[in-house]
Design a protein around this motif. Structure first.
Motif, short mmCIF file in Angstrom:
data_model
loop_
_atom_site.label_atom_id
_atom_site.label_comp_id
_atom_site.label_asym_id
_atom_site.label_seq_id
_atom_site.Cartn_x
_atom_site.Cartn_y
_atom_site.Cartn_z
N TYR A 288 0.71 -1.09 -0.09
CA TYR A 288 0.14 -0.03 -0.10
C TYR A 288 0.98 1.30 0.00
O TYR A 288 0.57 2.13 -0.87
CB TYR A 288 -0.88 -0.13 1.29
CG TYR A 288 -1.87 1.19 1.25
CD1 TYR A 288 -3.07 1.05 0.60
CD2 TYR A 288 -1.55 2.46 1.84
CE1 TYR A 288 -4.05 2.19 0.43
CE2 TYR A 288 -2.44 3.32 1.95
CZ TYR A 288 -3.50 3.04 1.18
OH TYR A 288 -4.59 4.32 1.09
N GLN B 136 -7.42 4.70 0.44
CA GLN B 136 -7.97 5.22 1.72
C GLN B 136 -7.77 6.74 2.16
O GLN B 136 -6.85 7.04 1.57
CB GLN B 136 -7.30 4.41 2.74
CG GLN B 136 -7.49 2.89 2.64
CD GLN B 136 -9.13 2.23 2.66
OE1 GLN B 136 -9.75 2.84 3.27
NE2 GLN B 136 -9.26 1.44 1.71
N LYS C 251 -6.57 -0.91 9.33
CA LYS C 251 -6.56 -2.46 8.88
C LYS C 251 -6.51 -2.87 7.75
O LYS C 251 -5.90 -3.65 7.17
CB LYS C 251 -7.84 -3.10 9.69
CG LYS C 251 -7.77 -2.99 11.26
CD LYS C 251 -8.80 -3.61 11.88
CE LYS C 251 -9.17 -3.79 13.38
NZ LYS C 251 -10.15 -4.20 14.08
N ARG C 252 -7.20 -1.91 6.83
CA ARG C 252 -7.26 -2.27 5.37
C ARG C 252 -5.84 -2.05 4.88
O ARG C 252 -5.18 -2.66 4.04
CB ARG C 252 -8.25 -1.22 4.82
CG ARG C 252 -9.56 -1.64 5.07
CD ARG C 252 -10.54 -0.87 4.19
NE ARG C 252 -11.99 -0.72 4.63
CZ ARG C 252 -12.54 0.39 5.27
NH1 ARG C 252 -11.80 1.45 5.22
NH2 ARG C 252 -13.63 0.38 5.80
N ILE C 253 -5.19 -0.85 5.31
CA ILE C 253 -3.70 -0.55 4.95
C ILE C 253 -2.88 -1.75 5.49
O ILE C 253 -1.88 -2.00 4.42
CB ILE C 253 -3.26 0.57 5.59
CG1 ILE C 253 -4.11 2.01 5.01
CG2 ILE C 253 -1.87 1.17 5.17
CD1 ILE C 253 -3.78 3.15 5.56
N GLU D 247 -3.04 -10.03 11.53
CA GLU D 247 -4.03 -9.02 11.82
C GLU D 247 -3.31 -7.92 12.50
O GLU D 247 -2.64 -8.19 13.14
CB GLU D 247 -5.31 -9.59 12.43
CG GLU D 247 -6.23 -10.44 11.66
CD GLU D 247 -7.03 -9.83 10.32
OE1 GLU D 247 -7.28 -8.50 10.34
OE2 GLU D 247 -6.99 -10.54 9.46
N ARG E 111 -3.38 -4.80 5.81
CA ARG E 111 -4.01 -5.93 4.97
C ARG E 111 -3.20 -6.10 3.87
O ARG E 111 -2.80 -6.99 3.42
CB ARG E 111 -5.30 -6.12 4.95
CG ARG E 111 -5.82 -7.33 4.63
CD ARG E 111 -7.36 -7.43 4.53
NE ARG E 111 -7.92 -7.33 5.81
CZ ARG E 111 -8.54 -6.31 5.87
NH1 ARG E 111 -8.98 -5.51 5.08
NH2 ARG E 111 -9.11 -6.29 7.26
N ILE E 112 -3.35 -4.83 2.99
CA ILE E 112 -2.46 -4.44 1.74
C ILE E 112 -1.16 -4.67 2.02
O ILE E 112 -0.32 -5.35 1.01
CB ILE E 112 -3.02 -3.44 1.00
CG1 ILE E 112 -4.50 -3.47 1.02
CG2 ILE E 112 -2.36 -2.89 -0.41
CD1 ILE E 112 -5.29 -2.15 0.45
N TRP F 37 -0.08 -8.61 2.24
CA TRP F 37 -1.07 -9.24 1.44
C TRP F 37 -0.67 -10.87 1.34
O TRP F 37 -1.58 -11.41 1.01
CB TRP F 37 -0.92 -8.57 -0.02
CG TRP F 37 0.12 -8.47 -0.52
CD1 TRP F 37 1.24 -7.72 -0.59
CD2 TRP F 37 0.50 -9.61 -1.77
NE1 TRP F 37 2.12 -7.95 -1.41
CE2 TRP F 37 1.92 -9.14 -2.21
CE3 TRP F 37 -0.04 -10.66 -2.25
CZ2 TRP F 37 2.55 -9.63 -3.20
CZ3 TRP F 37 0.78 -11.36 -3.26
CH2 TRP F 37 2.04 -10.89 -3.76
N GLU G 66 -10.55 0.90 11.29
CA GLU G 66 -10.91 0.11 10.10
C GLU G 66 -10.10 0.42 8.99
O GLU G 66 -9.48 -0.39 8.14
CB GLU G 66 -12.23 0.27 9.59
CG GLU G 66 -13.39 0.02 10.74
CD GLU G 66 -13.23 -1.53 10.73
OE1 GLU G 66 -12.98 -2.27 9.91
OE2 GLU G 66 -13.35 -2.36 11.85
N ILE G 67 -9.54 1.77 8.58
CA ILE G 67 -8.93 2.04 7.76
C ILE G 67 -7.38 1.54 7.79
O ILE G 67 -6.62 1.04 6.86
CB ILE G 67 -8.70 3.56 7.55
CG1 ILE G 67 -10.09 4.34 6.93
CG2 ILE G 67 -7.67 4.30 6.59
CD1 ILE G 67 -10.03 5.78 7.20
#
Length: 505
Positions: A20, A211, A231-233, A244, A235-236, A239, A228-229
């Motif tokens: 990311y 994001q 966690k998405r960053i 987590e 995760r990417i 990858w 939440e943001i």
């Protein structure tokens, strides 16, 4: 306070720098190329559209000045909106608006219509630089922030040459198709304007899937959405792993305004109060000294003179000013309203040199710090500008002139320092507002330098070289940012968090 919670800066660090972060850095670089194409593409359009639009020298000057006027008109507005409404959302609007009005400009029936739509497109583009840099800085960890910003700045410098490289084959095309419904001819300069919109379209589509700034979301919308943001960053970035992001909570680690304050005055007034007043004054002054761009306007002419003298081998004991003062021979066989190919290649070479120099700085900055390397670069390039006309040799004087022009890379360092000096909810406004002095200065500098190069060339180098060097003195009053980098770790908790005034930088 909950000891299990960490600061937002530490949370971003835990999210890491991986896929990311690389995508965000690459996208920001593309966005800044789009910015250059929209805001400064008119520099290629003005001379090539002169024949069809029948513009006079004065009218061409008005067309060329439209981008700087746009930056002055739109910069603060977009930065205010980005600080209050969101970085990503405002950046999408800036890219879309700049692209739309640039596309409409391709069917201009006269120079006034072209100037108006270029002015409007430039107003939208005015927010792209500060907002995109802010979004990038707030999306990557501090350990990678300096390098990411300077790498992006390197691509932006190279983007100036890329525009010339794009223009070179398109402008040379000789096709012309008449559009009876509009009463215009679709030709190469209109096609070039169309092509200049492509980077903005591509970057806008890509930005849609990225994001929002975690720092902005935390300040405006709270802890839940920020997690939440992040966690998405994370995760990417990871990858290839199913690991987590484990963060129990986030605390604020910087001074921010109450959420009820959201007017332009409320965004500007804190910049002139303690503890930000000192930083604001220094950033305003350092931006004011960044006037080397005025010399870039003369690069094609000076380079052509250099090539002629080097090829003939005559009068090698001349300085840069001696070369500038020599009469320029006009080629009677030259095609009217066409850009000189050598000038475009020179622009590419200058951009490549600046980009390479900036990349070198990006690898050194984490070891030296932004402030220290800024002082070194400013001193080297500023003194070179002062010495240009004290070396009576074509090659020596020319090399000093090129070293002086490398000083424009300091703009990226100043942006990086500004990003670190000001809190999240004032960051985009601070960048845009402090850069106003740079834009105002450039408007005056281009006119002043034009006069000085005609009547007292050496004084131009002494004045601008000395002005640029004075920024090194101002930089001495900034804190050493290397200390801040060592204190920001993923394990940072509320007990380790310093006061906002200390953590600002």
């Amino acid at each position: 306070m909950d000891s299990d919670k960490i600061s937002i800066e530490a949370a971003i660090t835990r999210a890491g720098f991986g896929l990311y972060g690389c995508l965000m850095t690459a996208l920001t670089a593309l966005i800044l190329i789009a910015f250059a194409c929209i805001a400064y593409g008119v520099m290629f359009i003005v001379p090539t559209s002169a024949c069809e639009l029948q513009t006079t020298t004065a009218q061409q000057g008005l067309l060329a000045s439209a981008p700087i006027i746009s930056l002055l008109l739109g910069g603060v507005v977009w930065s205010y909106l980005a600080d209050t409404r969101g970085r990503r959302a405002m950046l999408l609007i800036c890219l879309a608006g700049g692209t739309l009005f640039n596309l409409i400009g391709t069917i201009s029936v006269n120079w006034i219509m072209l100037m108006v739509f270029q002015l409007i497109a430039g107003i939208f583009a005015a927010g792209i630089y500060s907002v995109s840099m802010t979004l990038l800085s707030e999306s990557v960890p501090m350990t990678h922030r300096n390098s990411a910003i300077l790498i992006v700045a390197s691509v932006m410098f190279l983007g100036q040459g890329i525009k010339g490289l794009i223009a070179l084959p398109i402008i040379s095309l000789t096709f012309s198709y008449y559009l009876p419904s509009l009463g215009i001819y679709w030709n190469s300069w209109r096609t070039l304007m169309l092509v200049f919109c492509i980077p903005a379209i591509v970057s806008g589509i890509a930005l849609f899937f990225m994001q929002e700034s975690p720092k902005f979301v935390f300040n405006k919308r709270g802890e839940t959405e920020t997690l939440e943001i992040l966690k998405r960053i994370h995760r990417i970035n990871n990858w290839r792993s199913k690991e987590e992001l484990l963060i129990k909570g986030i605390i604020q680690d910087e001074l921010i305004l109450p959420k009820t304050q959201s007017s332009v005055r409320d965004q500007l007034f804190p910049l002139f109060k303690a503890p930000l007043l000192k930083s604001t004054i220094i950033m305003l002054f350092m931006n004011l000294t960044q006037q080397l761009t005025a010399f870039v306007v003369w690069m094609p002419t000076i380079a052509d003179q250099f090539v002629r003298i080097v090829q003939t081998g005559d009068s090698t004991d001349l300085t840069v000013c001696d070369i500038i003062d020599m009469p320029v021979e006009t080629d009677p066989d030259a095609t009217p309203c066409a850009l000189d190919q050598t000038s475009l290649l020179i622009l590419l070479g200058l951009g490549a040199s600046q980009s390479t120099f900036n990349l070198i700085i990006s690898f050194l900055v984490n070891f030296t710090g932004r402030r220290n390397i800024s002082i070194a670069v400013i001193s080297l390039c500023g003194v070179s500008g002062i010495l240009v006309n004290l070396v009576p040799n074509v090659i020596g004087s020319g090399l000093l002139f090129c070293v002086m022009l490398l000083g424009v890379v300091v703009v990226g360092l100043i942006t990086a320092m500004c990003l670190a000096l000001f809190p999240t909810n004032l960051r985009a406004m601070a960048i845009s507002f402090t850069m106003i002095t740079q834009y105002l200065g450039i408007v005056a500098s281009v006119q002043l330098l034009n006069w000085l190069l005609t009547f007292n060339c050496a004084a131009g180098f002494y004045i601008f070289g000395s002005l640029f060097t004075s920024a090194a003195v101002a930089a001495f009053f900034l804190p050493d940012d290397r200390k801040a980098q060592t204190t920001e770790t993923p394990q940072e908790s509320v007990e380790d968090t310093e006061t906002p005034a200390k953590k600002m930088y």
